[in-house]
Design an enzyme around this catalytic site. Structure first.
Site, PDB file in Angstrom:
ATOM      1  CE  LYS A   1      -0.579   0.046   5.173  1.00 53.71           C
ATOM      2  NZ  LYS A   1      -1.373   0.132   6.051  1.00 53.71           N
TER       3      LYS A   1
ATOM      4  CE1 TYR B   1      11.169  32.109   4.019  1.00 56.01           C
ATOM      5  CE2 TYR B   1      10.986  29.843   3.779  1.00 56.01           C
ATOM      6  CZ  TYR B   1      11.046  30.799   2.937  1.00 56.01           C
ATOM      7  OH  TYR B   1      10.846  31.256   1.672  1.00 56.01           O
TER       8      TYR B   1
END
Length: 408
Positions: free
Chosen positions: A44, A280
Site C-alpha cells: 500500500k 525562515y
C-alpha cells in the site's frame, strides 16, 4: 506509481535508493519467522514510498505468495503492471460505496467486506460480471476501524455471505482482522483480540464458511507472536526493513535491513560570520564564523518540517543537524567550518551500517514513526533501483553505475 524517464546522465538533486536485495532478504527472514504460514507483502501507499511495482516483483521472487494493498486502485494497477504470476493473490481492503467492484472481480482480486452495504455491492457486481467474487470477511476484534462488529452484526454478515456463496456469487476466501497494539510488548489487548478473532472464525466455520486463509498478524505480531500466525501473515513495514516500534527491537534484532536510503547533493557551501540568521524566522543564528551547507530537499519532498532544528544528516563522514527551519524545497546545515564541495553527498537516512542516520532517527527528531518518514518522500524524488535486474519502464542510468529509476 507513475514511472518517469530521466536523461541517462542527469545529475540527481536527490534520490531515494531502494535496495531490492535487502527487500528480498527481509521477505526470506520473515518467512523463516512464520514457517507454517503464507506471507503477504503489503504494497500500500506505493510500497510505503519504495515503489510498488519493483518491490512487489522482488517480494514475490523471495517467496511472498500474497500481495496486499489498501485501495482497489492500487491492487488493480499492480495486477495490470507488475507482471506477477497468476497464482499470486492480490488483496485490497479499503472500499467505499461505488468502488470498482466489477473490475476487481474481473482481475481476480480478493476484496475485503466489513458490512452489509459492501456485500450487496460486491454481489451485484458479481452478477454483472458473470463471475464469482473472491471475498474476505473482516471482523473488528478491537481496533475500532474497519471490520464488522462481533455478535449479531457478524452473524448477519456471515449468514448473508454463505447464502451468496451458495448462489454462486462469491467465494469466501478469507476471515481476517487487525491488531491495535501488537507493537507494544505485553499489551493485554493482543490476547483479548486473539480470543475474539478465534470466536468469530469459529462462528463463521460452524455456519459453513471454509476459508482458504485466516489472518490477523501484522508485522509486529509476525515478529513477536507466533500464536497469531494462523494461515497467513501480513507483513508491511517489516518488508522494508523497519521495525514496527523501537520497543520491539531494532531491525537487526529480527534479521532485517532497511531498504530505502535518502540522499541529496549539496547545492551550496558558503562562509558566513557569527550572528548570521539561518532560514525562515531566524530560529538558528550562527554562534561564530562558520560554513553553511544547503541541502536541496524540503517538506515538499517529504522532509518533515517538524524536524526543523533536529533532523540529522551525514555529510563528509560527520553527523550534522538541520539548522533552523526546513523550507519547502531546501534546508541548511551548519558545517562548523568544514568545506565540502558543492555536489558532495548528504545522506539523510539509510540502513545505518556506515554511520548514517536511519529513518527511525528522523522519526525521533520529528516526533513521529518511521512508517511516516519513508511513506512521505514525495514524487520529486526519483526512486533508484541499483540491483533491479527485472527492469522497469522509464529507466535511466545513474552516472557510474547501472541502475533503474522511477518516480513514485
Amino acid at each position: 506509481m507513475t514511472e518517469t524517464a530521466l536523461p541517462p546522465t542527469a545529475p540527481l538533486r536527490a534520490r531515494a535508493e531502494i535496495d531490492l536485495a535487502a527487500l528480498r532478504a527481509n521477505v526470506r527472514a520473515l518467512r523463516a519467522l512464520a514457517p507454517g504460514a503464507a506471507l503477504m507483502a503489503v504494497m500500500k501507499s506505493d510500497a510505503y514510498g519504495h515503489g510498488a511495482v519493483p518491490c512487489a516483483r522482488a517480494a514475490v521472487d523471495a517467496g511472498a505468495t500474497w500481495i496486499g494493498t489498501a485501495t482497489p486502485e492500487e491492487a488493480l494497477t499492480l495486477r495490470a503492471d507488475a507482471g506477477l504470476p497468476d497464482d499470486v493473490r492480490i488483496m485490497c481492503w479499503l472500499w467505499t460505496p461505488g468502488g470498482p467492484w466489477r473490475e476487481a472481480i474481473e482481475a481476480g482480486l480478493d476484496v475485503s467486506v466489513s458490512a452489509m452495504w459492501a456485500l450487496r455491492e460486491v454481489t451485484a457486481a458479481a452478477r454483472a460480471a458473470g463471475a464469482p467474487a473472491r471475498v474476505q470477511l473482516k471482523g473488528d476484534t478491537g481496533l475500532g476501524r474497519n471490520g464488522c462488529q462481533p455478535g449479531d452484526d457478524w452473524a448477519e454478515l456471515v449468514g448473508a455471505a454463505v447464502r451468496a456463496e451458495a448462489a454462486g456469487l462469491l467465494r469466501v476466501t478469507g476471515l481476517w482482522s487487525h491488531f491495535a497494539c501488537a507493537d507494544e510488548p505485553g499489551h493485554p489487548s493482543v490476547d483479548a483480540q486473539l480470543a475474539v478473532f478465534r470466536e468469530m472464525v469459529s462462528h463463521a466455520e460452524r455456519n459453513g464458511v471454509r476459508p482458504e486463509v485466516r489472518h490477523i498478524a501484522n508485522s509486529a505480531a509476525t515478529l513477536t507472536r507466533p500464536d497469531s500466525h494462523f494461515d497467513l501473515v501480513r507483513t508491511g513495514i517489516a518488508v522494508y526493513g523497519i521495525s514496527p516500534s523501537p520497543e520491539l527491537g531494532s531491525p537487526a534484532d529480527f534479521g532485517l535491513r532497511p531498504v530505502m536510503s535518502l540522499k541529496a547533493s549539496l547545492a551550496l557551501v558558503k562562509h558566513v560570520p557569527g550572528g548570521h540568521g539561518v532560514s525562515y524566522g531566524q530560529h538558528y543564528v550562527t554562534p561564530g564564523e562558520t560554513t553553511l551547507g544547503l541541502v536541496p530537499v524540503g517538506y515538499a519532498d517529504g522532509v518533515p518540517r517538524h524536524a526543523s532544528g533536529s533532523g540529522p544528516v551525514l555529510i563528509g563522514g560527520k553527523w550534522r543537524t538541520v539548522a533552523g527551519r526546513v523550507a519547502m524545497d531546501q534546508f541548511v546545515v551548519d558545517l562548523g567550518g568544514d568545506e565540502p564541495e558543492a555536489g558532495a553527498e548528504a545522506i539523510l537516512f539509510g540502513p545505518g551500517a556506515d554511520g548514517e542516520p536511519t529513518a527511525e532517527d528522523w522519526a525521533q527528531a520529528a516526533g513521529t514513526i518511521a512508517y511516516e518518514i519513508v511513506t512521505r518522500i514525495g514524487t520529486r524524488v526519483p526512486r533508484v533501483y541499483p540491483d533491479d535486474n527485472r527492469g522497469t519502464s522509464g529507466t535511466g542510468t545513474v552516472p557510474g553505475r547501472d541502475a533503474k529509476r522511477s518516480g513514485t
